[in-house]
Design a protein around this motif. Sequence first.
Motif, PDB file in Angstrom:
ATOM      1  N   GLU A 312       0.838  -1.339  -0.088  1.00 37.49           N
ATOM      2  CA  GLU A 312       0.376   0.046  -0.572  1.00 37.49           C
ATOM      3  C   GLU A 312       0.829   1.326   0.054  1.00 37.49           C
ATOM      4  O   GLU A 312       1.964   1.119   0.297  1.00 37.49           O
ATOM      5  CB  GLU A 312      -0.648   0.530   1.074  1.00 37.49           C
ATOM      6  N   LEU A 313       0.533   2.291  -0.772  1.00 35.10           N
ATOM      7  CA  LEU A 313       0.974   3.516  -0.702  1.00 35.10           C
ATOM      8  C   LEU A 313       0.398   4.611   0.582  1.00 35.10           C
ATOM      9  O   LEU A 313      -1.087   4.027   0.395  1.00 35.10           O
ATOM     10  CB  LEU A 313       0.969   4.200  -1.772  1.00 35.10           C
ATOM     11  N   ILE A 314       1.498   5.112   1.278  1.00 40.48           N
ATOM     12  CA  ILE A 314       0.770   5.881   2.573  1.00 40.48           C
ATOM     13  C   ILE A 314       1.067   7.384   2.222  1.00 40.48           C
ATOM     14  O   ILE A 314       2.192   7.983   1.836  1.00 40.48           O
ATOM     15  CB  ILE A 314       2.476   5.332   3.756  1.00 40.48           C
ATOM     16  N   TRP A 315      -0.010   7.431   2.070  1.00 41.97           N
ATOM     17  CA  TRP A 315       0.035   9.286   1.889  1.00 41.97           C
ATOM     18  C   TRP A 315       0.684  10.404   3.025  1.00 41.97           C
ATOM     19  O   TRP A 315       0.332  10.103   4.152  1.00 41.97           O
ATOM     20  CB  TRP A 315      -1.455   9.872   1.277  1.00 41.97           C
ATOM     21  N   ASN A 316       1.223  11.036   2.301  1.00 43.68           N
ATOM     22  CA  ASN A 316       1.519  12.276   3.752  1.00 43.68           C
ATOM     23  C   ASN A 316       2.083  13.480   3.043  1.00 43.68           C
ATOM     24  O   ASN A 316       2.738  13.086   1.494  1.00 43.68           O
ATOM     25  CB  ASN A 316       2.781  11.742   4.106  1.00 43.68           C
TER      26      ASN A 316
END
Length: 484
Positions: A312-316
């Motif tokens: 999963e890509l982790i948005w920040n």
Amino acid sequence: MQWSRLCTCVLLSGLSAAKYIVPGGRWHDTDGNLVNAHAGCVTIDKETGKFWLFGEYKVEGQTEGGGISVYSSDDLATWESHGLALTPIEGHPYIAPSHIIQRPKVVYSNISKEYHMWWHADNSTYGWLLQGFARSPNISGPYTFVSATAPLGNWSQDFGIFTDYKDGRSYALYSNGDRKEGRDVYLTSFNEDVSELDKVIHRFDKYDLEAPTIVQTDKSYYALMSHKTGYRPNNVVAFRADSLSGPWSQPFMVAPLNTRTFNSQSGFTLTIKGKKKTTYLYLGDQWDSNSLWESRYIWLPMEIDDKKKKLELIWNDVYDLNVKTGEWAPVKGKTYFAADAKTAGNTFKQEANFASKGTIVTGIYGNHSTVTFEGIEGAGKPQWVSFYYQNTDDMGFGDQPGGTPDRIGGTWQLRRIASVVVNGKTEKVETLYQRDTHKGIILSTPLLLTLDKGKKNTITVGGLWNGFDYKGADLDKIVVYPPE
């Protein structure tokens, strides 16, 4: 066997702690110019440990013909330009300004003791579908053209390279075009010199995907690919396997649905093996078809769980990456809600159960219908501010009749452009690009602003001309981050 030294996918700890990485921001190099290296790769210098970014150089006002640019960094955040690594040559049969030179990848060959560059080589109509090859004794170039060939007699369009850190062997990844006879993605091994292809390891058959890249963990391989929607983003998918030869899993989404992978396209992945932690990075492109030269970069940490077989890509909005230790952490900011902001003109607050405090501000238009956030604390120096918004001009890409925006036969608007004014200083208007979103999906876009020191700052948002209208996107909140 001596295979290519691991340069492209697994990067050992670098030289310094990183500055902030800001996905979707306007990244500037040390000369103050926009970083202009799209759909490329990051390679490590075997001598210095420095990171080198290669990518398509997009010239303002044209689609192709810019060549391949190169930048260097110690921290993946501060980039120094070194000009063009591969320069187009007028009249050249394969790298003239009229030709397509896309998706460059660079690896080091232990056999020839030089750096090898590969890319998608084509004519302006995508009629060749070849792989270009150039070489240089120096990582920064200049690279000398060697050949443009059909891979094992096949077609090749979007191009990627993966190097297996366990044995150092490099592999080419390439889609084989849009014709009915194509629509596959190939995983093919290189020879020891990384100077020609060896044999096909696996074919992702008829998924009709592009922009392939592979990230490797101790136990798994994950192949990320994009759907084919031109310069418009879509839901990137991943496949998983224990071995490069397969069997590979069914594709699965890597980002929340309807975010279109946070408005980005896959292209490359990077592994930082630090002293304390291994961090996997997704290096995506946020294409801007209205001005390709100003396209942005969406670089995000990936969370990989081999037990659950998930990625999963982790948005920040903003995060701090230490390339020495491999550790990263979100930067904490202070939030100001649109529900508490002051509206003017025809702007108004509307119920929205998907928004913060159940309210979104809509009707932003020109310089007379605006919203002003008050009481903002500033540091007296440049700091990132993220604007959380919704822009439904294109109705969620594909949710419209006939799959076209606005109405049947309509034209994609792609983005609204907001005006941003700090402390009422209308002589200095900042431009904020707000890409289209699905209904009910809130995304963010960052802007570097200089606020006065103290808690009396204001930020006023209006609308600018985007080629269609003066609308600003609906606003949910802003988040103000501390300076670096």
